[in-house]
Design a protein around this motif. Sequence first.
Motif, PDB file in Angstrom:
ATOM      1  N   ARG A 196      -5.658 -30.479 -28.600  1.00 15.44           N
ATOM      2  CA  ARG A 196      -4.727 -31.235 -27.751  1.00 15.44           C
ATOM      3  C   ARG A 196      -4.041 -30.337 -26.721  1.00 15.44           C
ATOM      4  N   ALA A 197      -3.817 -29.068 -27.093  1.00 12.65           N
ATOM      5  CA  ALA A 197      -3.217 -28.133 -26.129  1.00 12.65           C
ATOM      6  C   ALA A 197      -4.170 -27.943 -24.944  1.00 12.65           C
ATOM      7  N   ARG A 198      -5.457 -27.798 -25.241  1.00 14.61           N
ATOM      8  CA  ARG A 198      -6.438 -27.638 -24.160  1.00 14.61           C
ATOM      9  C   ARG A 198      -6.503 -28.857 -23.264  1.00 14.61           C
ATOM     10  N   ALA A 199      -6.458 -30.024 -23.874  1.00 13.39           N
ATOM     11  CA  ALA A 199      -6.510 -31.271 -23.088  1.00 13.39           C
ATOM     12  C   ALA A 199      -5.325 -31.328 -22.112  1.00 13.39           C
ATOM     13  N   VAL A 200      -4.154 -30.953 -22.592  1.00 11.44           N
ATOM     14  CA  VAL A 200      -2.957 -30.981 -21.747  1.00 11.44           C
ATOM     15  C   VAL A 200      -3.057 -29.919 -20.647  1.00 11.44           C
ATOM     16  N   ASN A 201      -3.474 -28.720 -21.021  1.00 14.26           N
ATOM     17  CA  ASN A 201      -3.528 -27.628 -20.035  1.00 14.26           C
ATOM     18  C   ASN A 201      -4.503 -27.926 -18.902  1.00 14.26           C
ATOM     19  N   LYS A 202      -5.578 -28.616 -19.247  1.00 16.02           N
ATOM     20  CA  LYS A 202      -6.564 -28.990 -18.232  1.00 16.02           C
ATOM     21  C   LYS A 202      -5.950 -30.001 -17.244  1.00 16.02           C
ATOM     22  N   LEU A 203      -5.264 -30.986 -17.794  1.00 18.28           N
ATOM     23  CA  LEU A 203      -4.608 -31.983 -16.930  1.00 18.28           C
ATOM     24  C   LEU A 203      -3.508 -31.334 -16.084  1.00 18.28           C
ATOM     25  N   TYR A 204      -2.811 -30.385 -16.693  1.00 15.92           N
ATOM     26  CA  TYR A 204      -1.718 -29.695 -16.001  1.00 15.92           C
ATOM     27  C   TYR A 204      -2.246 -29.040 -14.717  1.00 15.92           C
ATOM     28  N   LYS A 205      -3.413 -28.392 -14.836  1.00 13.73           N
ATOM     29  CA  LYS A 205      -4.030 -27.753 -13.656  1.00 13.73           C
ATOM     30  C   LYS A 205      -4.324 -28.778 -12.570  1.00 13.73           C
ATOM     31  N   SER A 206      -4.828 -29.937 -12.994  1.00 11.28           N
ATOM     32  CA  SER A 206      -5.216 -30.942 -12.001  1.00 11.28           C
ATOM     33  C   SER A 206      -3.995 -31.579 -11.333  1.00 11.28           C
ATOM     34  N   ASN A 207      -2.818 -31.401 -11.916  1.00 12.86           N
ATOM     35  CA  ASN A 207      -1.592 -31.967 -11.325  1.00 12.86           C
ATOM     36  C   ASN A 207      -0.673 -30.882 -10.756  1.00 12.86           C
ATOM     37  N   LYS A 208      -1.268 -29.737 -10.493  1.00 16.85           N
ATOM     38  CA  LYS A 208      -0.497 -28.571 -10.019  1.00 16.85           C
ATOM     39  C   LYS A 208       0.452 -28.925  -8.871  1.00 16.85           C
ATOM     40  N   GLY A 209       1.654 -28.378  -8.926  1.00 18.11           N
ATOM     41  CA  GLY A 209       2.614 -28.590  -7.840  1.00 18.11           C
ATOM     42  C   GLY A 209       3.544 -29.769  -8.078  1.00 18.11           C
ATOM     43  N   LYS A 210       3.174 -30.636  -9.033  1.00 18.73           N
ATOM     44  CA  LYS A 210       4.025 -31.794  -9.309  1.00 18.73           C
ATOM     45  C   LYS A 210       5.050 -31.472 -10.411  1.00 18.73           C
ATOM     46  N   TYR A 211       6.074 -32.287 -10.517  1.00 13.86           N
ATOM     47  CA  TYR A 211       7.011 -32.211 -11.642  1.00 13.86           C
ATOM     48  C   TYR A 211       6.235 -32.688 -12.873  1.00 13.86           C
ATOM     49  N   GLN A 212       6.065 -31.806 -13.874  1.00 14.42           N
ATOM     50  CA  GLN A 212       5.288 -32.160 -15.065  1.00 14.42           C
ATOM     51  C   GLN A 212       6.078 -31.824 -16.326  1.00 14.42           C
ATOM     52  N   ARG A 213       6.109 -32.756 -17.241  1.00 15.56           N
ATOM     53  CA  ARG A 213       6.828 -32.531 -18.498  1.00 15.56           C
ATOM     54  C   ARG A 213       6.004 -33.067 -19.660  1.00 15.56           C
ATOM     55  N   MET A 214       6.080 -32.354 -20.784  1.00 20.52           N
ATOM     56  CA  MET A 214       5.393 -32.836 -21.991  1.00 20.52           C
ATOM     57  C   MET A 214       6.427 -33.156 -23.074  1.00 20.52           C
ATOM     58  N   MET A 215       6.192 -34.254 -23.772  1.00 21.63           N
ATOM     59  CA  MET A 215       7.005 -34.571 -24.945  1.00 21.63           C
ATOM     60  C   MET A 215       6.084 -34.692 -26.156  1.00 21.63           C
ATOM     61  N   VAL A 216       6.381 -33.907 -27.184  1.00 17.28           N
ATOM     62  CA  VAL A 216       5.608 -33.960 -28.427  1.00 17.28           C
ATOM     63  C   VAL A 216       6.486 -34.688 -29.445  1.00 17.28           C
ATOM     64  N   ILE A 217       5.934 -35.732 -30.042  1.00 21.09           N
ATOM     65  CA  ILE A 217       6.752 -36.626 -30.869  1.00 21.09           C
ATOM     66  C   ILE A 217       6.406 -36.502 -32.363  1.00 21.09           C
ATOM     67  N   HIS A 218       7.383 -36.114 -33.149  1.00 17.16           N
ATOM     68  CA  HIS A 218       7.207 -36.015 -34.610  1.00 17.16           C
ATOM     69  C   HIS A 218       8.331 -36.727 -35.365  1.00 17.16           C
ATOM     70  N   ILE A 219       8.026 -37.090 -36.605  1.00 19.80           N
ATOM     71  CA  ILE A 219       9.050 -37.736 -37.443  1.00 19.80           C
ATOM     72  C   ILE A 219       9.018 -37.115 -38.833  1.00 19.80           C
ATOM     73  N   ASP A 220       8.914 -35.792 -38.920  1.00 16.64           N
ATOM     74  CA  ASP A 220       8.859 -35.238 -40.283  1.00 16.64           C
ATOM     75  C   ASP A 220      10.009 -34.313 -40.639  1.00 16.64           C
ATOM     76  N   SER A 221      10.541 -33.611 -39.673  1.00 16.57           N
ATOM     77  CA  SER A 221      11.738 -32.816 -39.895  1.00 16.57           C
ATOM     78  C   SER A 221      11.544 -31.659 -40.879  1.00 16.57           C
ATOM     79  N   ARG A 222      12.260 -30.575 -40.617  1.00 17.79           N
ATOM     80  CA  ARG A 222      12.202 -29.434 -41.525  1.00 17.79           C
ATOM     81  C   ARG A 222      13.132 -29.633 -42.712  1.00 17.79           C
ATOM     82  N   TYR A 223      14.073 -30.578 -42.543  1.00 20.29           N
ATOM     83  CA  TYR A 223      15.083 -30.753 -43.595  1.00 20.29           C
ATOM     84  C   TYR A 223      14.663 -31.924 -44.477  1.00 20.29           C
ATOM     85  N   LYS A 224      13.847 -31.629 -45.443  1.00 21.58           N
ATOM     86  CA  LYS A 224      13.095 -32.650 -46.160  1.00 21.58           C
ATOM     87  C   LYS A 224      13.910 -33.779 -46.759  1.00 21.58           C
ATOM     88  N   ASN A 225      14.996 -33.473 -47.422  1.00 18.61           N
ATOM     89  CA  ASN A 225      15.685 -34.546 -48.139  1.00 18.61           C
ATOM     90  C   ASN A 225      16.865 -35.126 -47.396  1.00 18.61           C
TER      91      ASN A 225
END
Length: 327
Positions: A196-225
């Motif tokens: 997935r990192a490669r997929a993003v980096n490839k797209l990033y190159k094709s959108n060079k010069g634009k405002y680009q942001r990535m959001m990675v979404i998780h719901i597991d947390s380090r604080y288990k309980n």
Amino acid sequence: MRSLNILIYFLILTISGFSQIEHKKVKAKKGDGIYTLLKRYNKDSPQMHTAFINLNKNNLGENNFLIAGKEYLLPNTKQINNSRNFAIFGEKYASVETKGQDLKGAVFYIVAGHGGPDPGAQGKRDGYTLSEDEYAYDISLRLARELISHGATAYMITRDEDDGIRDQAYLPNDKEETVWKNQKIPYGSNKKLRQRARAVNKLYKSNKGKYQRMMVIHIDSRYKNQRVDIFGYYSSKSTKGKKFTSNLINTVEKKYKKHQPNRGFSGVAKSRDNLYMIKYTDPVTSFLELGNIQNSEDQIRFIKYQNRQAIAEWLTAGCIVDFKANK
Ligand SMILES: [Zn+2]
């Protein structure tokens, strides 16, 4: 006095008339399907079909059946011209109406965590298994849809062509997810993240010069309980990453204060450099932990679709703050 009331009434009518698109109401006859009904009014096109479902989603029966005798709103042409179709959001949500252009020119990559053979963290509730990847994916889709409706370009990096946006509480786990474009997700954490990192980096190159942001979404947390609020992580080497993540978290905090004033909020933006998706990706990144899927209080944040939708809208508001500051 009376004339003043009438004047006010007239003003309200005029204002609402300007801001809303008018929809004609029509009654469904016995045996009507959506197409039959649309055809009666010369509106039978695939775009009208999607718009119809979107407009009437709360009044449709199972499998989008029409209920005889019930009134439905007919989409109008003005609305159709103002919306675009994205199959990835599923039949009910495919049509995306443009709400504004606040994010015109911005590019977002949305990576829902886990997927494919890896369900991520799993919690239990009412005899159901809640899988992190399914809930992260549903919120990610809603987020992408909101961003697009504000004029942005948004890429869903992890994808599931069969699951659109879903409104039910319990989302069954499947293993159908792929990574942009059409790549099967491999076993093994590093292989999976590299893909997935490669997929993003490839797209990033094709959108060079634009405002680009990535959001990675998780719901597991380090604080288990523990119950946890929304956390955002950024690279300590990225000033823009810090700014972006702070804008997201601060916006969410403001929204909570407005909608649940007595709740309190403990979420923060922090730097964290040992996460693969922060370390090996090119766009300015915010890695978001939306809560703990194993915690019964946090679970309410995810099983109600209205809450999933609210998170998506609040993060979008945060993106707008950040994009404006960078213009
Ligand atoms: Zn996760």
